[in-house]
Design an enzyme around this catalytic site. Structure first.
Site, PDB file in Angstrom:
ATOM      1  N   ALA A 126       0.840  -1.360   0.040  1.00 34.57           N
ATOM      2  CA  ALA A 126       0.067   0.191  -0.134  1.00 34.57           C
ATOM      3  C   ALA A 126       0.835   1.197   0.026  1.00 34.57           C
ATOM      4  O   ALA A 126       1.721   1.257   0.740  1.00 34.57           O
ATOM      5  CB  ALA A 126      -0.767  -0.122   1.141  1.00 34.57           C
ATOM      6  N   ASP A 155       9.861  -0.136  -9.760  1.00 30.98           N
ATOM      7  CA  ASP A 155      10.552   0.864 -10.233  1.00 30.98           C
ATOM      8  C   ASP A 155      11.717   0.295 -11.194  1.00 30.98           C
ATOM      9  O   ASP A 155      12.165   0.804 -12.395  1.00 30.98           O
ATOM     10  CB  ASP A 155      11.033   2.017  -9.317  1.00 30.98           C
ATOM     11  CG  ASP A 155       9.918   2.390  -8.472  1.00 30.98           C
ATOM     12  OD1 ASP A 155       9.318   3.387  -8.867  1.00 30.98           O
ATOM     13  OD2 ASP A 155       9.604   1.732  -7.457  1.00 30.98           O
ATOM     14  N   HIS A 182      10.049   4.928  -3.101  1.00 26.88           N
ATOM     15  CA  HIS A 182       9.151   4.523  -4.266  1.00 26.88           C
ATOM     16  C   HIS A 182       8.406   5.798  -4.424  1.00 26.88           C
ATOM     17  O   HIS A 182       7.122   5.827  -4.060  1.00 26.88           O
ATOM     18  CB  HIS A 182       8.444   3.321  -3.817  1.00 26.88           C
ATOM     19  CG  HIS A 182       7.395   3.000  -4.769  1.00 26.88           C
ATOM     20  ND1 HIS A 182       7.684   2.929  -6.189  1.00 26.88           N
ATOM     21  CD2 HIS A 182       6.020   2.627  -4.817  1.00 26.88           C
ATOM     22  CE1 HIS A 182       6.634   2.403  -6.890  1.00 26.88           C
ATOM     23  NE2 HIS A 182       5.429   2.378  -6.146  1.00 26.88           N
TER      24      HIS A 182
END
Length: 327
Positions: A126, A155, A182
């Site tokens: 999440a 990524d 992130h």
């Protein structure tokens, strides 16, 4: 001994959050034959029941598996609990904007799971993932090794794929990391990016047909990929679902795989008391070791800037959260 170190013949995963990411992850577990038992938890119980039934109809084509709409009590003997539940990221909204909405949700979920007797590994997806991995660690009281975030795994996969397309090589033969948050302050580690062992700058030098300007600008497309996808289709879920499946496989199969994840740092990269994207060895015990690769001065500055941005948000968010809790 943790649940994750227990019965290797019967691997149990509980998924909390049956939205686009969660259901795509459950689908990946089925199609990749990962785990023997998958329980799905969501406030929308009919949705979990429907997904469990739908997924069970694929088992004749894959492998036997128990799939069901679970409750928090089912977490007590799970090897792995995967958290995808949270408020979704809206168009134009950064991952860090989500923190205030998701901290409260995170605490309620994590404390309920721990109260069930769960003693396995938390895998957090999440967003904002670095902050919610940190809060999961705080709220659970678990050792840092058993709380992991998906971090920059997706990524880095996007980065490898983008390089692969540019140099026309299989992405599995491209090795490159995105580290840090992130999100918007993440950065590419060009100094260690390589194709089949050949440093990326050497590859470009030996292959004059590679567009150097495109290579320079490549990272920005990677960094902003989620925003592009959200603008076009409303959410990202396939890529992260497969990333989570890969992490799950590495944990359950005791692989000692190296993946760029959101992990707790204690001095590595000059950082302390923070979860942030860095390479780590993971197995059935969780994080075996954080790998500190040598960064250039410019890359180290970007790591420090990314960590500072995260810490600022964490401190502000927790202060606000604790003030509200005290009322």
């Amino acid at each position: 001994m943790t649940a994750a170190a227990g019965n290797k013949d019967h691997q149990k995963v509980i998924l909390v959050g049956d939205g686009a990411v969660g259901s795509s992850y459950a689908f990946a577990l089925v199609t990749q034959n990962i785990a023997q038992e998958v329980g799905i938890i969501d406030i929308n119980v009919p949705k979990t029941e429907g997904d469990a039934l739908d997924l069970s109809h694929a088992l004749a084509f894959t492998s036997p598996k128990k799939i069901y709409a679970a409750t928090y009590d089912d977490c007590h003997d799970a090897d792995l609990v995967v958290l995808t539940a949270g408020a979704p990221q809206k168009p134009g909204e950064t991952r860090l904007d989500l923190v205030h909405k998701n901290l409260k949700i995170n605490k309620e979920i994590v404390t309920t799971i721990v109260d069930s007797g769960f003693n396995g590994i938390f895998l957090v997806a999440a967003n904002p993932v670095d902050i919610l991995t940190y809060s999961t660690w705080k709220f659970s009281g678990f050792p840092k090794e058993r709380v992991i975030g998906s971090g920059t795994s997706l990524d880095s996969a996007r980065f490898r794929q983008a390089i692969a397309e540019l140099v026309d090589v299989d992405a599995r033969n491209v090795h490159a990391y995105i580290l840090g948050e992130h999100g918007d302050t993440e950065f590419p580690v060009w100094s260690h990016a390589n194709v089949a062992g050949l440093q990326i700058y050497e590859w470009v030098k030996n292959n004059p047909d590679v567009d150097e300007e495109a290579m320079v600008n490549l990272f920005f497309n990677v960094r902003d990929a989620a925003y592009t996808i959200i603008e076009k289709k409303g959410a990202t879920f396939y890529g992260i679902a497969v990333a989570l499946a890969r992490i799950t496989k590495a944990i359950l199969n005791d692989e000692n795989s190296v993946l760029p994840l959101s992990v707790y740092l204690e001095g590595e990269y000059g950082q302390n008391d923070i979860y942030i994207g860095a390479p780590a060895i993971i197995n059935r015990q969780g994080v075996k070791q954080v790998i500190e690769i040598p960064l250039t001065d410019a890359e180290q500055e970007k790591m420090e800037a990314s960590a500072s941005a995260l810490k600022e948000v964490i401190e502000t968010a927790f202060a606000k959260f604790e003030a509200e809790e005290a009322k």
